[in-house]
Design a protein around this motif. Structure first.
Motif, mmCIF file in Angstrom:
data_model
loop_
_atom_site.group_PDB
_atom_site.id
_atom_site.type_symbol
_atom_site.label_atom_id
_atom_site.label_comp_id
_atom_site.label_asym_id
_atom_site.label_seq_id
_atom_site.Cartn_x
_atom_site.Cartn_y
_atom_site.Cartn_z
ATOM 1 N N CYS A 7 -28.530 31.546 56.649
ATOM 2 C CA CYS A 7 -29.150 30.552 55.776
ATOM 3 C C CYS A 7 -28.649 29.154 56.153
ATOM 4 O O CYS A 7 -27.439 28.942 56.274
ATOM 5 C CB CYS A 7 -28.807 30.843 54.321
ATOM 6 S SG CYS A 7 -29.381 29.584 53.168
ATOM 7 N N CYS A 10 -26.375 27.749 52.783
ATOM 8 C CA CYS A 10 -25.064 28.310 52.430
ATOM 9 C C CYS A 10 -24.424 29.074 53.584
ATOM 10 O O CYS A 10 -23.290 29.518 53.463
ATOM 11 C CB CYS A 10 -25.196 29.223 51.212
ATOM 12 S SG CYS A 10 -26.122 30.746 51.502
ATOM 13 N N CYS A 24 -33.013 33.332 51.523
ATOM 14 C CA CYS A 24 -31.604 33.698 51.352
ATOM 15 C C CYS A 24 -31.432 34.410 50.015
ATOM 16 O O CYS A 24 -31.818 33.883 48.971
ATOM 17 C CB CYS A 24 -30.719 32.450 51.411
ATOM 18 S SG CYS A 24 -28.973 32.826 51.176
ATOM 19 N N THR A 26 -28.550 35.018 48.649
ATOM 20 C CA THR A 26 -27.385 34.465 47.974
ATOM 21 C C THR A 26 -27.736 33.222 47.173
ATOM 22 O O THR A 26 -27.448 33.134 45.992
ATOM 23 C CB THR A 26 -26.281 34.135 48.990
ATOM 24 O OG1 THR A 26 -25.973 35.312 49.723
ATOM 25 C CG2 THR A 26 -25.037 33.635 48.298
ATOM 26 N N CYS A 27 -28.370 32.226 47.830
ATOM 27 C CA CYS A 27 -28.635 30.949 47.147
ATOM 28 C C CYS A 27 -30.106 30.733 46.821
ATOM 29 O O CYS A 27 -30.455 29.793 46.127
ATOM 30 C CB CYS A 27 -28.111 29.781 47.974
ATOM 31 S SG CYS A 27 -29.043 29.456 49.490
ATOM 32 N N HIS A 29 -32.515 29.853 48.867
ATOM 33 C CA HIS A 29 -33.171 28.882 49.750
ATOM 34 C C HIS A 29 -34.214 29.575 50.616
ATOM 35 O O HIS A 29 -33.994 30.672 51.101
ATOM 36 C CB HIS A 29 -32.127 28.192 50.640
ATOM 37 C CG HIS A 29 -32.700 27.218 51.610
ATOM 38 N ND1 HIS A 29 -33.263 26.038 51.203
ATOM 39 C CD2 HIS A 29 -32.811 27.242 52.957
ATOM 40 C CE1 HIS A 29 -33.702 25.375 52.275
ATOM 41 N NE2 HIS A 29 -33.438 26.091 53.345
ATOM 42 N N ALA A 49 -24.344 23.600 44.458
ATOM 43 C CA ALA A 49 -25.366 24.583 44.124
ATOM 44 C C ALA A 49 -26.600 23.962 43.488
ATOM 45 O O ALA A 49 -27.671 24.545 43.517
ATOM 46 C CB ALA A 49 -24.778 25.628 43.177
ATOM 47 N N LYS A 105 -17.203 27.780 49.631
ATOM 48 C CA LYS A 105 -18.556 27.457 50.056
ATOM 49 C C LYS A 105 -19.165 26.581 48.964
ATOM 50 O O LYS A 105 -18.976 26.831 47.773
ATOM 51 C CB LYS A 105 -19.383 28.717 50.238
ATOM 52 C CG LYS A 105 -18.968 29.526 51.448
ATOM 53 C CD LYS A 105 -19.910 30.676 51.633
ATOM 54 C CE LYS A 105 -19.558 31.451 52.869
ATOM 55 N NZ LYS A 105 -20.122 30.889 54.060
ATOM 56 N N CYS A 107 -22.080 26.374 47.867
ATOM 57 C CA CYS A 107 -23.093 27.007 47.023
ATOM 58 C C CYS A 107 -22.504 27.662 45.772
ATOM 59 O O CYS A 107 -23.250 28.090 44.896
ATOM 60 C CB CYS A 107 -23.900 28.020 47.821
ATOM 61 S SG CYS A 107 -22.938 29.400 48.457
ATOM 62 N N PHE A 108 -21.187 27.729 45.640
ATOM 63 C CA PHE A 108 -20.556 28.339 44.484
ATOM 64 C C PHE A 108 -19.922 27.333 43.530
ATOM 65 O O PHE A 108 -19.224 27.723 42.599
ATOM 66 C CB PHE A 108 -19.489 29.354 44.920
ATOM 67 C CG PHE A 108 -20.063 30.498 45.707
ATOM 68 C CD1 PHE A 108 -21.031 31.306 45.177
ATOM 69 C CD2 PHE A 108 -19.630 30.742 46.992
ATOM 70 C CE1 PHE A 108 -21.573 32.362 45.904
ATOM 71 C CE2 PHE A 108 -20.151 31.786 47.736
ATOM 72 C CZ PHE A 108 -21.124 32.596 47.194
#
Length: 114
Positions: A7, A10, A24, A26-27, A29, A49, A105, A107-108
């Motif tokens: 991604c 992230c 993605c 996880t995030c 995107h 995020a 990261k 994104c968290f």
């Protein structure tokens, strides 16, 4: 079998392959399959995020509980950091949370305004 790209937001590898785009897990995107990689000459912009641009000296807070690898410690939602430092690599943020120096990261976390 072709490997899926990481991604671009992230840099995680949990990516879904759709007909015309990647997503993605996880995030969340999404980006087109024919997207060109960004030029390495451009200055790196790190966003939290929620899309807020982060800079050295900002304070961030956790948006989800994260277990620290190699430890039984958990960073809880809302835990605030000392002023952060942006670094190169897959963990863009270097900071201290709860007296522990860690890499995170982007994104968290979310940017905390004073």
């Amino acid at each position: 079998m072709m490997s899926l790209p990481a991604c671009p937001m992230c840099e995680m590898n949990d990516v879904l392959d759709h007909a015309e785009r990647y997503e993605c897990m996880t995030c969340g995107h999404e980006w087109p399959k024919d997207a060109k990689p960004e030029a390495q000459d451009a200055e790196r912009v790190v966003k939290d995020a929620y899309g807020n641009v982060l800079a050295d000296g900002d304070i961030v807070a956790m948006i989800k509980d994260i277990k620290l690898k190699g430890s039984s410690d958990v960073l809880k939602v809302g835990t605030k950091s000392k002023p952060i430092r942006l670094v190169d690599g897959d963990h863009e943020i270097s900071c201290k949370m709860g007296g522990i120096a860690i890499g995170l990261k982007a994104c968290f976390v979310k940017k905390v305004t004073a």
